[in-house]
Enzyme design. Structure first.
Site, PDB file in Angstrom:
ATOM      1  N   HIS A 175       0.822  -1.221   0.000  1.00 64.96           N
ATOM      2  CA  HIS A 175       0.000   0.000   0.000  1.00 64.96           C
ATOM      3  C   HIS A 175       0.855   1.269   0.000  1.00 64.96           C
ATOM      4  CE1 HIS A 175       0.502   0.014   4.422  1.00 64.96           C
ATOM      5  NE2 HIS A 175       0.110   1.263   4.391  1.00 64.96           N
ATOM      6  N   ASP A 232       7.750  -7.369   8.636  1.00 66.58           N
ATOM      7  CA  ASP A 232       6.486  -6.627   8.522  1.00 66.58           C
ATOM      8  C   ASP A 232       6.656  -5.314   7.747  1.00 66.58           C
ATOM      9  OD1 ASP A 232       3.730  -5.986   9.156  1.00 66.58           O
ATOM     10  OD2 ASP A 232       4.479  -4.586  10.669  1.00 66.58           O
ATOM     11  N   HIS A 237       7.576  -2.338   2.557  1.00 66.81           N
ATOM     12  CA  HIS A 237       7.460  -0.879   2.396  1.00 66.81           C
ATOM     13  C   HIS A 237       8.827  -0.188   2.305  1.00 66.81           C
ATOM     14  CE1 HIS A 237       3.475  -1.982   3.372  1.00 66.81           C
ATOM     15  NE2 HIS A 237       3.558  -1.893   4.680  1.00 66.81           N
ATOM     16  N   LYS A 335       7.988   0.494  16.034  1.00 64.73           N
ATOM     17  CA  LYS A 335       6.735   0.849  16.690  1.00 64.73           C
ATOM     18  C   LYS A 335       7.073   1.547  18.004  1.00 64.73           C
ATOM     19  CE  LYS A 335       3.933  -2.497  14.346  1.00 64.73           C
ATOM     20  NZ  LYS A 335       3.248  -1.672  13.348  1.00 64.73           N
TER      21      LYS A 335
HETATM   22  C1  BG6 Z   1       1.430  -2.458   7.493  1.00 65.07           C
HETATM   23  C2  BG6 Z   1       2.073  -3.135   8.663  1.00 65.07           C
HETATM   24  O1  BG6 Z   1       1.813  -3.059   6.303  1.00 65.07           O
HETATM   25  O2  BG6 Z   1       1.787  -1.081   7.479  1.00 65.07           O
HETATM   26  C3  BG6 Z   1       1.699  -2.442   9.960  1.00 65.07           C
HETATM   27  O3  BG6 Z   1       1.672  -4.493   8.719  1.00 65.07           O
HETATM   28  C4  BG6 Z   1       1.970  -0.971   9.873  1.00 65.07           C
HETATM   29  O4  BG6 Z   1       2.395  -3.032  11.061  1.00 65.07           O
HETATM   30  C5  BG6 Z   1       1.389  -0.356   8.605  1.00 65.07           C
HETATM   31  O5  BG6 Z   1       1.412  -0.346  11.020  1.00 65.07           O
HETATM   32  C6  BG6 Z   1       1.828   1.083   8.438  1.00 65.07           C
HETATM   33  O6  BG6 Z   1       1.124   1.688   7.378  1.00 65.07           O
HETATM   34  P1  BG6 Z   1       0.896   3.248   7.328  1.00 65.07           P
HETATM   35  O7  BG6 Z   1       0.192   3.480   6.045  1.00 65.07           O
HETATM   36  O8  BG6 Z   1       0.057   3.597   8.529  1.00 65.07           O
HETATM   37  O9  BG6 Z   1       2.249   3.898   7.397  1.00 65.07           O
END
Ligand code: BG6
Length: 491
Positions: A175, A232, A237, A335
């Site tokens: 995403h 994760d 990402h 986190k």
């Molecule tokens: C997800 C992870 O892919 O991305 C989560 O599994 C994380 O642990 C999240 O909190 C973060 O996404 P964003 O868009 O809030 O930065």
């Protein structure tokens, strides 16, 4: 490009992601008239529920996840009217048959299947679809991460799905690629003449990528423990951001050109060894502390038992190719950090020769000359800042330099425009069949190859978790990781 697909079949529709992201995104697309006229959402989950009950559930949840000024009951009603619900458990052939009845007459107009389920259900769901005759050349499948937990298991998932769908029908979701600011990296690098000539080891000293979150485990015990921050966040990402920063200029903005360049960068990541992880990686886990003035518990307390899972990771990576020779990429994510902050920092090298003197030896007191820095903030605010040198005003004979900021706030520049949910872009692209912002199989596998080298290194080196109090940027060893090289994290 052909007509966008008119049917969206969502597995995992009763889940958290569907409620928080997917339905609000569909709502926005519908509100803006971006969905085909005959669009239909078939929502599916294991629970037995009527169309009416599911529509009611979505109507109740939409206002929770949309801004108050972006919610209109009439649009929610229109969305509810194009949703139907079909219970399907992955092992129940008769339920897939009932699903096929619902889809009767719609296969030719294209069906976009979205798996927002635990990964263990990817293969059985795809097989159920195949047995019910629901996979045709006009079927696409989108999958959420994680694709596997290492290279071997990701290959298995890719093989199973790949046996039923061609690669151009498979849409692997990260995403972050749907985020406006991540796409903007392409615009910044390749839409401006001044960056690209300097975007290499001759001019860049190092790169930092930080993805900080303030949240903790958030009740995701069954998923997160045993997975940890490396798998994760970094595996997907952070490495996707890195690949866009590091890749060679693609010839065109199309799925093959862009992803070819990204995968080359990912494959050039220098694998870590047991020796390398000791100095080039840090694993941390949060303990009780305070975030944003609020007292929070530690990971082990949230979990209810001690754990070896890292909630923070910092890495020093190298990309072994011509462009990036000798340039460290410092990556960190965690986190319970002090702030939700994602950014990229490009630290340029000093000017080749200073006519002002750098250290005071020639200038009687120091000129203040500093190398340039480019900061690209991805979230929560969106801005690009370039720190440049200017002369401090005054009549002193000695020129004193001061750093000032060229500040481009994207939030302000595009203030009139609604900020899109990342999934809006991705859902539209899925319906349209554009794979540019989806992850290709070879990318996922290159990402896992590098991540596996770190995990193996950790195992061999017996790397322990370093505790950090919630509300800090990780353990002190993460600071040492970069300061040892004479640089420091930008907090
Ligand atoms: C997800 C992870 O892919 O991305 C989560 O599994 C994380 O642990 C999240 O909190 C973060 O996404 P964003 O868009 O809030 O930065």
């Amino acid at each position: 490009m052909t007509e966008p697909f008119a049917t969206f079949l969502l597995f995992g529709a009763t889940g958290d992601l569907a409620h928080r992201m997917i339905f609000p995104s569909l709502y926005n697309l519908l509100a803006d008239g971006l969905l085909p006229d005959d669009f239909l959402v078939i929502a599916s989950g294991r629970s037995d529920m009527s169309d009416e009950a599911f529509r009611k559930d979505i109507k109740e949840s939409l206002p929770k996840f949309l801004p108050a000024d972006g919610y209109d009951d009439a649009v929610a009603d229109r969305l509810a009217a194009i949703i139907c619900y079909q219970p399907v458990a992955a092992d129940k052939a008769e339920q897939f048959a009932a699903l096929a009845d619902r889809l009767d007459g719609r296969l030719d107009r294209g069906v976009a299947v979205y798996l927002s389920t635990p990964p263990s259900l990817f293969a059985p769901t795809a097989q159920g679809l195949a047995q019910a005759g629901l996979i045709t050349p006009n079927t696409r499948i989108a999958m959420e991460k994680p694709i596997g937990k290492d290279l071997a298991s990701s290959k298995q998932v890719n093989d199973t799905i790949g046996a039923l769908f061609a690669e151009d029908q498979i849409f692997r979701v990260d995403h972050y690629l749907g985020k406006e600011t991540v796409q903007n990296l392409l615009a910044l690098r390749f839409g401006n003449v001044m960056f690209e000539p300097l975007w290499n080891a001759s001019a860049i000293d190092h790169v930092q990528i930080t993805v900080g979150e303030t949240v903790g485990l958030e009740g995701r015990v069954s998923y997160y423990d045993g997975v940890g921050a490396l798998r994760d966040m970094v595996q997907n990402h952070v490495l996707q951001i890195l690949s866009i920063i590091a890749m060679e200029p693609p010839a065109r903005m199309d799925p093959t050109s862009v992803r070819d360049e990204k995968v080359k960068a990912l494959r050039s990541l220098r694998p870590m060894t047991a020796e390398a992880v000791k100095t080039n990686s840090v694993r941390g886990q949060y303990t009780p502390g305070a975030v944003g003035g609020e007292i929070v518990t530690g990971y082990a307390d949230e979990l209810g038992k001690p754990s070896d899972t890292e909630t923070f990771v910092a890495l020093k990576a190298y990309i072994d190719n011509w462009r990036w020779q000798g340039v460290p990429f410092y990556l960190r994510t965690g986190k319970r950090m002090p702030a939700r902050q994602s950014e990229i920092l490009i630290q340029f090298k000093p000017v080749r020769h200073s006519i002002f003197g750098r250290d005071g030896k020639h200038s009687g007191g120091g000129s203040g000359l500093e190398p340039n820095t480019l900061i690209i903030r991805l979230q929560p605010e969106e801005y690009i800042r370039l720190l440049i040198m200017t002369k401090r005003p005054g009549l002193e004979r000695q020129v004193h330099l001061e750093e000032v900021t060229l500040d481009v706030s994207l939030t302000a520049a595009f203030a009139g425009q609604r900020r899109r949910i990342a999934y809006e872009r991705l859902l539209l692209d899925l319906l349209a069949g554009d794979q540019t912002l989806f992850v290709r199989r070879d990318e996922v596998e290159a990402q896992w190859t590098w991540i596996d080298s770190i995990i193996d290194g950790w195992k061999q080196a017996g790397m322990k978790i370093a505790p950090y109090a919630s509300g800090n940027w990780g353990p002190s060893s993460a600071i040492a990781l970069i300061e040892r090289d004479g640089a420091s994290w930008h907090d």
